[in-house]
Design a protein around this motif. Structure first.
Motif, short mmCIF file in Angstrom:
data_model
loop_
_atom_site.label_atom_id
_atom_site.label_comp_id
_atom_site.label_asym_id
_atom_site.label_seq_id
_atom_site.Cartn_x
_atom_site.Cartn_y
_atom_site.Cartn_z
N LEU A 1 -2.12 -1.58 8.32
CA LEU A 1 -2.01 -0.24 8.90
C LEU A 1 -3.17 0.07 9.82
O LEU A 1 -3.17 1.06 10.54
N GLY A 2 -4.20 -0.79 9.78
CA GLY A 2 -5.33 -0.60 10.67
C GLY A 2 -6.60 -0.19 9.96
O GLY A 2 -7.66 -0.16 10.55
N SER A 3 -6.50 0.14 8.68
CA SER A 3 -7.69 0.54 7.93
C SER A 3 -7.76 -0.14 6.58
O SER A 3 -7.11 0.29 5.65
N PRO A 4 -8.50 -1.24 6.49
CA PRO A 4 -8.61 -2.02 5.26
C PRO A 4 -9.15 -1.19 4.11
O PRO A 4 -8.93 -1.50 2.96
N GLN A 5 -9.87 -0.13 4.42
CA GLN A 5 -10.51 0.65 3.38
C GLN A 5 -9.63 1.79 2.89
O GLN A 5 -9.99 2.50 1.97
N SER A 6 -8.52 1.93 3.51
CA SER A 6 -7.61 2.99 3.09
C SER A 6 -6.69 2.49 1.98
O SER A 6 -5.64 3.06 1.72
N SER A 7 -7.09 1.39 1.35
CA SER A 7 -6.29 0.80 0.28
C SER A 7 -6.01 1.82 -0.83
O SER A 7 -5.00 1.75 -1.51
N ARG A 8 -6.90 2.76 -0.99
CA ARG A 8 -6.69 3.79 -2.01
C ARG A 8 -5.42 4.57 -1.73
O ARG A 8 -4.66 4.90 -2.61
N MET A 9 -5.23 4.87 -0.46
CA MET A 9 -4.06 5.65 -0.08
C MET A 9 -2.79 4.90 -0.38
O MET A 9 -1.77 5.47 -0.67
N VAL A 10 -2.89 3.55 -0.30
CA VAL A 10 -1.73 2.73 -0.62
C VAL A 10 -1.33 3.03 -2.06
O VAL A 10 -0.15 3.17 -2.37
N GLY A 11 -2.32 3.15 -2.91
CA GLY A 11 -2.05 3.49 -4.29
C GLY A 11 -1.35 4.83 -4.38
O GLY A 11 -0.36 4.99 -5.09
N TRP A 12 -1.85 5.81 -3.65
CA TRP A 12 -1.22 7.13 -3.65
C TRP A 12 0.19 7.05 -3.06
O TRP A 12 1.12 7.69 -3.52
N ALA A 13 0.32 6.23 -2.05
CA ALA A 13 1.63 6.05 -1.42
C ALA A 13 2.60 5.48 -2.45
O ALA A 13 3.75 5.90 -2.54
N MET A 14 2.11 4.55 -3.25
CA MET A 14 2.94 3.97 -4.29
C MET A 14 3.33 5.03 -5.31
O MET A 14 4.45 5.06 -5.80
N ASN A 15 2.39 5.91 -5.56
CA ASN A 15 2.66 6.98 -6.51
C ASN A 15 3.82 7.83 -5.99
O ASN A 15 4.73 8.20 -6.72
#
Length: 110
Positions: free
Chosen positions: A32-46
């Motif tokens: 997505l362009g931001s390797p550090q936004s991995s946290r949001m991926v978790g939220w996205a999964m939620n």
DNA sequence: AGCTTGACTTTGA
DNA sequence: GTCAAAGCCAAGC
């Protein structure tokens, strides 16, 4: 892609994950362009938890560990689904994770 | 309306 | 080689 929210983008990538394959939060975030936004991926999964088209069980942390399994219903459903797809899981950890790893950046050409 | 937390990863010391 | 801190965006309180 840019028109979609972060969640939509994450879902789009996770949805492209082949069956019997797994990916990591960082890989998606990086795609997505931001390797550090991995946290949001978790939220996205939620949020994606409500989307049957989004196989959140194929998304694990960079170690291949089923960190988010506790957010599943039931938590053991994640491992169960992975095994159902042919992905061996040992102690909440994906076996042969290196081989089963699916990199969106590489596969999708990102 | 503002602060804290959150299914993570990378980089710095 | 191991430990600590920063960064990202969104939701909950």
């Amino acid at each position: 892609m840019r028109d979609l929210n972060f969640f939509e983008q994450v879902w789009a990538v996770v949805r492209e994950v082949p069956r019997g394959r797994v990916t990591s939060y960082g890989a998606i975030a990086k795609a997505l362009g931001s390797p550090q936004s991995s946290r949001m991926v978790g939220w996205a999964m939620n949020a994606a938890h409500a989307c049957p088209d989004v196989p959140a069980h194929r998304v694990v942390n960079r170690e291949g560990l089923l960190t988010g399994k506790v957010h599943f219903t039931p938590p053991s459903a994640m491992q169960q689904r992975l095994e159902a797809e042919g992905v061996k899981v040992k102690k909440d950890k994906v076996v042969n994770f290196d081989e089963l790893f699916w990199d969106p950046v590489k596969e999708l050409g990102m």
